[in-house]
Design an enzyme around this catalytic site. Sequence first.
Site, PDB file in Angstrom:
ATOM      1  CD  GLN A 104       9.366   0.555  -5.805  1.00 22.16           C
ATOM      2  OE1 GLN A 104       8.441   1.070  -5.201  1.00 22.16           O
ATOM      3  NE2 GLN A 104       9.828  -0.654  -5.516  1.00 22.16           N
ATOM      4  CE1 TYR A 197       1.367   1.040  -5.559  1.00 23.54           C
ATOM      5  CE2 TYR A 197       1.187  -1.209  -4.739  1.00 23.54           C
ATOM      6  CZ  TYR A 197       1.387   0.146  -4.508  1.00 23.54           C
ATOM      7  OH  TYR A 197       1.602   0.605  -3.234  1.00 23.54           O
TER       8      TYR A 197
END
Length: 684
Positions: A104, A197
């Site tokens: 990720q 985010y």
Amino acid sequence: MDPRLEPLFTPWKIGNCEIKNRIVLTSMGGTNLLGWMEKHHFDQEGARFIMEVAKNNAGLVLPGCQPVYNPMYGQWLYKNEKMYEDLKNWLPKFHETGAKLFVQLTAGFGRSFTISTMMETLYTNKLLRVLSKPFMDLDKITATASPSPNRWSDKVPSRELTVEEIKEYVAAFARCAKLLKEAGVDGVEIHAVHEGYLLDQFTLKYVNHRTDQYGGSFENRYRFPVEIVQAIKKECGDDFPVSLRYSVRSMTKGFREGALPGETFTEAGRDMEESEKAAKYLQDAGYDMLNCDNGTYDAWYWAHPPIYMPENCNLTDVEHIKRFVDIPVVCAGRMDPRAAAASIAEGKIDGAGFARQFLADQEWVTKMMEGREEDIRPCILCHNGCFNMCHYKGVPNDQDLSDSLHLSRCAVNAETMQWDKHYIQKTSSPKTVHIIGGGIAGMEAARVLKLKGHEPVIHERSGILGGTFIPASAESYKEKLRDLLTWYRRQMGLLNVEVHLREEIMDTSQFGNAPVIIATGAAPRLLKGVPGYELMIEACEYLNGREVGEVVAVIGGGLTGSEIAYELALKGKKPIIIEMKDDLISQKGVCLANSSYLREWFALHKVPVYLETTLKEVREGSIICRTKDGKEVEIPCDSVISSAGYISTPLVDQRKNTYLVGDCKKVGNLRSVVWSAYEAAMKI
């Protein structure tokens, strides 16, 4: 294995990548392969965790997210080519397990970056801000779509990211993805249009007020994540899978204000109508999978569900969004394996994401497959070890630096991600070890001692093992805590630990020179200086079954008092919280995901909360309190519960081979109880 679980163990594909089963380890900061908040390197500790999960039958494994720009030291992830060589050399052994690995990648945190008091000092002092830039450039780390308040601190605002910086990030994603592909990684996941985010902040209208090509229209707000996947596909080819971590709905009312399950509200972020459009748009841009839940940092309890959140809290929304895409969809967030299996069987989702349960027990999937579910050490959703970023009024992230740098440890499993510190080593000189107290600390010490080869003997003054964890796990929503208590009692039986119930030890001299572990816990702090204190019901008395009236004043708004008030409200009672401090749950170690849920739940349900208020007197039918402005107020109530904290109650023993563990050493939480017991047992 329970036949209902069988759909979890069927193969599926992400693009051309076949996954052996539907179990997905979703990323957690701290389980990284290439370092976390430190100089980039191939991380042996993270690799050990990932390998343990893979060996124990996870299908798709995602290590902790890797910022393409390191918040610490300002290093770009693609620049250390040696770590990619180390990863390449490690991957064949990983692939022997049959699992697949997606790494990720993230653009970072933007306004969600967790600011500590030390960081506030670095930023607000002009000289320190300049001197700290080489290792922590807060101005760059916290930059976001448009000028915005930081989630944690009013002293470190977020500036607008420039177009040049955006282009630099896009190029970095492509370069990192190519290096990962060349190392043998099976795919990448982009983090994220998720959880508020940085990339998500660009998509959210309440954060993004730009007027250039990255703001305004739907297409402009989603341009950043679209350009990233397009750049990766151009560099790595269309057959290299790219997953997207995706929040279906933001569940956010505005800055620092989330929306609770079932709440009627106006969505400030991504609502379901926009999500239906966005999911297909992102699929068409090139993403090969959506790894889904809900929430933002402003509504953090959706992405990191505490025990108060319902099981499978995101499942309905994720099932809905799958109808709008043709790519696989994974659901995460307090998932129950049987519910996940049923949804997979019906074609409503494609994979089930799990995270914290792997911290509590890396072997849990294997145990489930073998029909040994009672042997699974349960995650209790506490966040004490893995994710204890704490926030309350006037204080940003109140977290020890060691916790900030070492996430993904586990309160109930002292070994996870700290195998160099906590480990079982067989003894060459077995001893009989007497343990005074049969609560969690006593049982954990006995478990470790037995595995080392010693003969522990538990002396418990009550008629049952569990100590204060029995009332601590009594509330209706704490089934996971009761599962942990059951697990510990089962371990005592499986290990054949000698247990003496209804045996109170007042003097350890009878044990001669044998080692003794004292795990006698703590006693409640009684407010004896308050007139009428004898009319109060102590917290554990209530949790152990003492009846209360309709209107209940809870004295103390820490975690215990707040959870009691929550339970009272769930039962239809009318709690009133009296707290001396200026905020509820104003204590270190309680994750913001947990504390914000309770604070916002009390506000939504109009539970009266008196902050900066001191109890002065308890009367029949009321209490007298003094408010912060010095006024006395009488509050009618039928019962009063005292939750004023606890005081360590160690059994005094002057011998050298005596060890204090748990709350009798220092009042803490389950993490300090379990870890201190483990460490004491290691020393013997």
